[in-house]
Design a protein around this motif. Sequence first.
Motif, PDB file in Angstrom:
ATOM      1  N   UNK A  73      52.881  60.032  22.314  1.00  0.00           N
ATOM      2  CA  UNK A  73      52.237  60.014  23.638  1.00  0.00           C
ATOM      3  C   UNK A  73      50.739  59.898  23.386  1.00  0.00           C
ATOM      4  N   UNK A  74      50.163  58.708  23.639  1.00  0.00           N
ATOM      5  CA  UNK A  74      48.748  58.451  23.377  1.00  0.00           C
ATOM      6  C   UNK A  74      47.914  58.715  24.614  1.00  0.00           C
ATOM      7  N   UNK A  75      47.116  59.761  24.601  1.00  0.00           N
ATOM      8  CA  UNK A  75      46.409  60.234  25.789  1.00  0.00           C
ATOM      9  C   UNK A  75      44.969  59.735  25.808  1.00  0.00           C
ATOM     10  N   UNK A  76      44.453  59.568  27.025  1.00  0.00           N
ATOM     11  CA  UNK A  76      43.054  59.187  27.216  1.00  0.00           C
ATOM     12  C   UNK A  76      42.445  60.033  28.318  1.00  0.00           C
ATOM     13  N   UNK A  77      41.204  60.430  28.128  1.00  0.00           N
ATOM     14  CA  UNK A  77      40.500  61.236  29.121  1.00  0.00           C
ATOM     15  C   UNK A  77      39.902  60.342  30.198  1.00  0.00           C
ATOM     16  N   UNK A  78      39.713  60.864  31.411  1.00  0.00           N
ATOM     17  CA  UNK A  78      39.049  60.087  32.472  1.00  0.00           C
ATOM     18  C   UNK A  78      37.636  59.702  32.067  1.00  0.00           C
ATOM     19  N   UNK A  79      37.208  58.538  32.522  1.00  0.00           N
ATOM     20  CA  UNK A  79      35.878  58.046  32.135  1.00  0.00           C
ATOM     21  C   UNK A  79      34.945  57.841  33.329  1.00  0.00           C
ATOM     22  N   UNK A  80      35.374  58.238  34.515  1.00  0.00           N
ATOM     23  CA  UNK A  80      34.576  57.946  35.716  1.00  0.00           C
ATOM     24  C   UNK A  80      33.216  58.623  35.691  1.00  0.00           C
ATOM     25  N   UNK A  81      33.108  59.784  35.019  1.00  0.00           N
ATOM     26  CA  UNK A  81      31.837  60.497  34.972  1.00  0.00           C
ATOM     27  C   UNK A  81      31.149  60.365  33.617  1.00  0.00           C
ATOM     28  N   UNK A  82      31.640  59.445  32.777  1.00  0.00           N
ATOM     29  CA  UNK A  82      31.107  59.290  31.420  1.00  0.00           C
ATOM     30  C   UNK A  82      30.082  58.156  31.390  1.00  0.00           C
ATOM     31  N   UNK A  83      29.016  58.342  30.615  1.00  0.00           N
ATOM     32  CA  UNK A  83      27.977  57.318  30.493  1.00  0.00           C
ATOM     33  C   UNK A  83      28.557  56.037  29.894  1.00  0.00           C
ATOM     34  N   UNK A  84      27.871  54.926  30.161  1.00  0.00           N
ATOM     35  CA  UNK A  84      28.386  53.615  29.766  1.00  0.00           C
ATOM     36  C   UNK A  84      28.603  53.505  28.261  1.00  0.00           C
ATOM     37  N   UNK A  85      27.655  53.994  27.468  1.00  0.00           N
ATOM     38  CA  UNK A  85      27.788  53.915  26.017  1.00  0.00           C
ATOM     39  C   UNK A  85      28.983  54.718  25.522  1.00  0.00           C
TER      40      UNK A  85
END
Length: 494
Positions: free
Chosen positions: A228-240
């Motif tokens: 199960x390959x998980x990813x965190x939300x990126x909506x509040x993460x800086x572009x870099x």
Amino acid sequence: MREIVTLQLGSLSNYVATHFWNTQESYFTYSEDEKSHVDHNVHFRAGVGEDGSDTFLPRTVVYDLKGGFGSLRKMNPMYDARSEDAAVASLHGKPAVHKENAVSAIDYQKALDAGIQPASKLAASDVRYWSDFSRVYYHPKSLVQLYDFELHSSIMPFERHSMGTELFASLEKQDEIVDRDWRPFVEECDQMQGIQVYTTLDDAWGGFAGSYLEALRDEHPKTCIWVWGLQSPTSTVAREKRRLRLANTALSLNEVCAQASMVVPLAVPEGRLPNGVGMDYTSAWNVSALLSTAAESASLPSRRRLDGTSQPVSLADMAECLNVSGRQTLANMRMSVGPAALESGERPDMDLSQIGSLKDGLKTGSSSSRAFGRLSGMRRPDGSSNENDESAANQRPIIGNTVVRNYETSLLYPLLDSFPSIYNYDVEDANNIAVYTSLASDGSIVYKMKDLRSRVALSIPLEDRENLANGLAELGAAYEDDWSSGSDLDDDDL
């Protein structure tokens, strides 16, 4: 015995897995007249505590960074160790002992330890670590803290794929951690059916997982490894940071898919969620709850109790349904919950496979709708009355047609007091909810891989770029139809 041994890598993975273990614990029955739908021996191991009492604890190895375990201690009431004072007294001289302040348990955990019902349901502000809402004990050997990096460090964050690869190489050279941590749990199994791995793909744990899976594949060349390959939300993460995470994901997929039997990327959709689903994207407790609902429900057939009327289903059987050609080790996940899950004829409304999401205007061609294998799971109150339909849908497929497997059960997904209030539906039973999951290996992965290659082109070091481009191209090519492999889609190198 059909055992499954679980490997948990990193903070978000441990959040998701904690929901998983809480759910498994809720399936236990304590009356002779009541039988569980789930065979607990698949995921739990029998043992003996320090006081001689019987124990039944998860078959899992849990890795996290320094500070990631919160108030959870390696020794629990089932495995009391010698007191620290006694250990110090046994040494010569008078050593100086320096101790960090221990993290205090929250009221919810204090209530569980006291054997009483928590006074109130948890809130997002209460949960600081994944151990804050854990309802199970772990064997001391299950908990492995890595002191080389610290959780949420601003000085040296554990965020680059190469860091995970280097950390594993260092630990394996020093301690042979696979033999030390993993082998004891495998040697307890009578007939292990597979390995279940929870790992993040978009940070350094992806690199750690790639190296760990390579070692596991050397140890177990024919065993099913389900990731199960998980990813965190990126909506509040800086572009870099988003670019870095995407590059990590590409590198991790390239390595993990080469070793695993099946990889299912999971991420919370960052667009509009279906009505009735509310999400705090900043809360790992919330995010992990949604992802765990999908993973736990989709894998339920592998631990169903055999009652004489149903055939055993293993992780390998599930992977074989999706990996039709032998090279299709990546699958998309969709899910519906609540009233939408009862509409079994409809496609699940939440797409949890956000890997390399398609760009606007990207050509979709004929293979985007081509499904090679589809594995559906339905949890609804009347699921047990549809066994005939399930059997009919699971007949031997005709060569060239989509391989379809449908599994239904009347066991609904439990909404425990450790579970956040992310599902807001007006239903009769507020403690359980219907879930419909669909895993599919289909032609959309061709375009996701092409899109992923183009988006990480400038983020990958030059020496790794060609290998990554070739790896993602081969992964996508496995999902092309014979008649569409020579289509007019652009396939420029990175």
